[in-house]
Design an enzyme around this catalytic site. Structure first.
Site, PDB file in Angstrom:
ATOM      1  CG  HIS A 131      -2.090   1.554   1.437  1.00 21.25           C
ATOM      2  ND1 HIS A 131      -2.950   1.514   0.550  1.00 21.25           N
ATOM      3  CD2 HIS A 131      -1.217   2.217   2.505  1.00 21.25           C
ATOM      4  CE1 HIS A 131      -3.293   2.782   1.267  1.00 21.25           C
ATOM      5  NE2 HIS A 131      -2.136   3.238   1.925  1.00 21.25           N
ATOM      6  CD  GLU A 132       1.945   3.499   3.823  1.00 18.54           C
ATOM      7  OE1 GLU A 132       2.374   4.495   2.816  1.00 18.54           O
ATOM      8  OE2 GLU A 132       1.105   3.076   4.159  1.00 18.54           O
ATOM      9  CG  HIS A 135       0.216   6.099  -0.370  1.00 17.44           C
ATOM     10  ND1 HIS A 135      -0.990   7.330  -0.964  1.00 17.44           N
ATOM     11  CD2 HIS A 135       0.125   5.583   0.280  1.00 17.44           C
ATOM     12  CE1 HIS A 135      -1.702   7.188  -0.705  1.00 17.44           C
ATOM     13  NE2 HIS A 135      -1.722   6.258   0.818  1.00 17.44           N
ATOM     14  CD  GLU A 209      -4.965   6.603   2.624  1.00 21.28           C
ATOM     15  OE1 GLU A 209      -4.428   5.102   2.626  1.00 21.28           O
ATOM     16  OE2 GLU A 209      -3.940   7.355   2.535  1.00 21.28           O
TER      17      GLU A 209
END
Length: 300
Positions: A131-132, A135, A209
């Site tokens: 997930h990071e 980003h 997100e």
């Protein structure tokens, strides 16, 4: 494409608010000053936001020897994403969370808390790291910094006006209307602008997100692992809130300043149940394509 368009529109709205406030306070000169100030602030944020965020939270580099498996996991996910391996940092707090920072994939860092490594199993942790990295690959770290900077400028301008208020509020427009009507118009703008800026910033963060959830789930190949991690992190945020540097709360994978009720409307993150629902649906689609085997192909 939908998220990109939405983000562009929202950032344009924040920029417009900065310029409108500058024009109302100082006419053409105020407009020019506001524009230059926004450019300078964003330039500084672009180059130094990663160092600032890491320093604020007391993050320190995580040596490879201390967690080789974690470094290898980040390297493998970064390779799948087609970008260099980010630097890995650790935050000395029991609150489980993580965030990414950096102006581009070549100058990125991922920070995990000590509590995160204790709470999650390695499958779930890989989902969080993915997930990071999502980003970083989606350039959300830069977008979030720009949004926060613009919103900060607007709030700061409003605060300065109230501190040095009177004469500015009663400044007449270039036409003959001026006077009390102009003062009330300026006052109304300066009451509404910080709220509007905050809501626009929150919309940017929430949109990003969802995009990082999808990108991360695809990188790890296991949406259900990320969904399980989010549920654990939500419960832990209620039990162990992390209130250091609230202005950076939008960086984390879950809101470290857990708030329920009406305050949820002002959260920098979308609701966890909605994020989990989308990930479960994505997991079902991936499972159908892989014959129900799932996408997580590494055993530890």
């Amino acid at each position: 494409m939908g998220n990109t368009l939405k983000t562009t529109v929202l950032l344009a709205g924040l920029t417009a608010l900065v310029l409108v406030i500058g024009d109302r306070l100082g006419g053409p000169q105020g407009l020019l000053f506001a524009g230059l100030f926004a450019v300078v602030m964003n330039f500084g944020s672009y180059w130094f936001s990663d160092r600032i965020a890491l320093a604020i939270h007391g993050a320190r580099p995580l040596p490879y020897e201390q967690a080789p498996w974690l470094h290898d996991m980040v390297a493998r996910l970064a390779s799948r994403a087609g970008m260099p391996k980010p630097k890995v940092y650790i935050l000395p707090t029991a609150a489980p969370n993580a965030f990414a920072t950096g102006r581009n994939p070549s100058h990125a860092a991922i920070a995990v808390t000590a509590g995160l490594m204790e709470l999650l199993d390695r499958r779930e942790l890989e989902g969080v790291l993915a997930h990071e990295l999502g980003h970083v690959r989606n350039r959300d770290t830069l977008i979030g910094t720009v949004a926060a900077t613009l919103a900060g400028i607007i709030s700061y301008a409003a605060q300065m006006l109230f501190w040095f208020g009177g004469s500015m509020l009663s400044r007449g427009d270039n036409d003959e209307r001026g006077g009390l009507g102009s003062a009330f118009a300026n006052l109304g703008l300066l009451l509404v602008a910080p709220i509007a800026a905050t809501l626009l910033q929150l919309a940017v963060s929430r949109s990003r997100e969802y995009g990082a959830d999808q990108t991360g789930a695809e990188l790890a190949g296991d949406p259900d692992a990320l969904a399980n991690a989010l549920l654990k992190l939500e419960r832990s945020a209620e039990a162990i809130p992390y209130d250091k540097a609230p202005a950076t709360s939008h960086l984390f994978i879950v809101n470290p300043l857990h708030r329920g009720g009406v305050m949820a409307l002002f959260s920098t993150h979308p609701p966890i149940p909605e994020r989990v629902r989308r990930l479960r649906e994505l997991g079902a689609r991936l499972g159908a394509r892989t014959g129900g085997r799932g996408g997580w192909e590494y055993a530890y």
